[in-house]
Design a protein around this motif. Structure first.
Motif, PDB file in Angstrom:
ATOM      1  N   MET A   1     -22.021   2.163  25.277  1.00 53.27           N
ATOM      2  CA  MET A   1     -22.294   1.124  24.281  1.00 53.27           C
ATOM      3  C   MET A   1     -23.012  -0.070  24.916  1.00 53.27           C
ATOM      4  O   MET A   1     -23.907  -0.665  24.314  1.00 53.27           O
ATOM      5  CB  MET A   1     -21.006   0.681  23.589  1.00 53.27           C
ATOM      6  CG  MET A   1     -20.340   1.786  22.774  1.00 53.27           C
ATOM      7  SD  MET A   1     -21.420   2.570  21.548  1.00 53.27           S
ATOM      8  CE  MET A   1     -21.621   1.252  20.382  1.00 53.27           C
ATOM      9  N   VAL A   2     -22.638  -0.416  26.149  1.00 48.63           N
ATOM     10  CA  VAL A   2     -23.333  -1.494  26.868  1.00 48.63           C
ATOM     11  C   VAL A   2     -24.777  -1.087  27.132  1.00 48.63           C
ATOM     12  O   VAL A   2     -25.707  -1.883  26.932  1.00 48.63           O
ATOM     13  CB  VAL A   2     -22.594  -1.837  28.188  1.00 48.63           C
ATOM     14  CG1 VAL A   2     -23.441  -2.732  29.075  1.00 48.63           C
ATOM     15  CG2 VAL A   2     -21.257  -2.486  27.885  1.00 48.63           C
ATOM     16  N   LYS A   3     -24.977   0.165  27.573  1.00 48.08           N
ATOM     17  CA  LYS A   3     -26.344   0.647  27.828  1.00 48.08           C
ATOM     18  C   LYS A   3     -27.157   0.660  26.537  1.00 48.08           C
ATOM     19  O   LYS A   3     -28.350   0.333  26.547  1.00 48.08           O
ATOM     20  CB  LYS A   3     -26.313   2.043  28.460  1.00 48.08           C
ATOM     21  CG  LYS A   3     -25.807   2.026  29.881  1.00 48.08           C
ATOM     22  CD  LYS A   3     -25.952   3.330  30.644  1.00 48.08           C
ATOM     23  CE  LYS A   3     -25.730   4.596  29.930  1.00 48.08           C
ATOM     24  NZ  LYS A   3     -25.737   5.789  30.781  1.00 48.08           N
ATOM     25  N   MET A   4     -26.519   1.012  25.421  1.00 47.19           N
ATOM     26  CA  MET A   4     -27.211   1.034  24.129  1.00 47.19           C
ATOM     27  C   MET A   4     -27.655  -0.379  23.743  1.00 47.19           C
ATOM     28  O   MET A   4     -28.794  -0.579  23.294  1.00 47.19           O
ATOM     29  CB  MET A   4     -26.302   1.624  23.052  1.00 47.19           C
ATOM     30  CG  MET A   4     -26.931   1.749  21.680  1.00 47.19           C
ATOM     31  SD  MET A   4     -28.078   3.128  21.530  1.00 47.19           S
ATOM     32  CE  MET A   4     -26.949   4.481  21.342  1.00 47.19           C
ATOM     33  N   ALA A   5     -26.790  -1.367  23.926  1.00 46.93           N
ATOM     34  CA  ALA A   5     -27.146  -2.758  23.598  1.00 46.93           C
ATOM     35  C   ALA A   5     -28.274  -3.257  24.500  1.00 46.93           C
ATOM     36  O   ALA A   5     -29.223  -3.903  24.032  1.00 46.93           O
ATOM     37  CB  ALA A   5     -25.918  -3.651  23.734  1.00 46.93           C
TER      38      ALA A   5
END
Length: 134
Positions: free
Chosen positions: A102-106
């Protein structure tokens, strides 16, 4: 790097957007396989792939024989895909961490949005030049 109306920064922005889309697909696949036993998270090295575009932009490959392969056909859209060395394997051999993905997606969304904003401003400038600032 090629110059002219669409030279300079435009090909780099185009490649950045393409890379962000490719990375989004990989991250989405990782999230979808969060509970798949043995699944290894995948990612790309965004900076490395973008630098390849900048370095290769002055080189043109010619396909002189129908048996020749297209340049840069390895991976997804010519991008080298690597196994993400995340926090480690779970008991089932899966390496996906939902929080990390989710951090990588953001982060990836921010990169995409920044490139799109810059590209949009470039086209607004071209439009202004064409219509004469009316």
């Amino acid at each position: 790097m090629p110059k002219g109306l669409f030279g300079g920064l435009m090909p780099v922005l185009e490649r950045g957007i393409d890379l962000a889309v490719t990375r989004h697909k990989l991250i989405s696949s990782n999230i979808a396989n969060e509970e798949t036993p043995g699944y290894k998270a995948r990612d790309i090295d965004f900076q490395k792939e973008l630098l390849k575009k900048i370095d290769a932009s002055s080189i043109t490959m010619a396909k002189t024989n129908s048996a020749h392969l297209q340049a840069g056909t390895g991976g997804l859209n010519g991008v080298e895909i690597m196994t993400d060395k995340g926090p480690g394997e779970g008991a089932d051999g899966n390496t996906v961490s939902l929080e990390r993905e989710m951090v990588k997606m953001a982060e990836n969304k921010l990169m995409h949005d920044a490139a799109m904003t810059i590209l949009s401003k470039k086209f607004e400038g071209l439009k202004g030049a064409i219509i004469g600032g009316r």
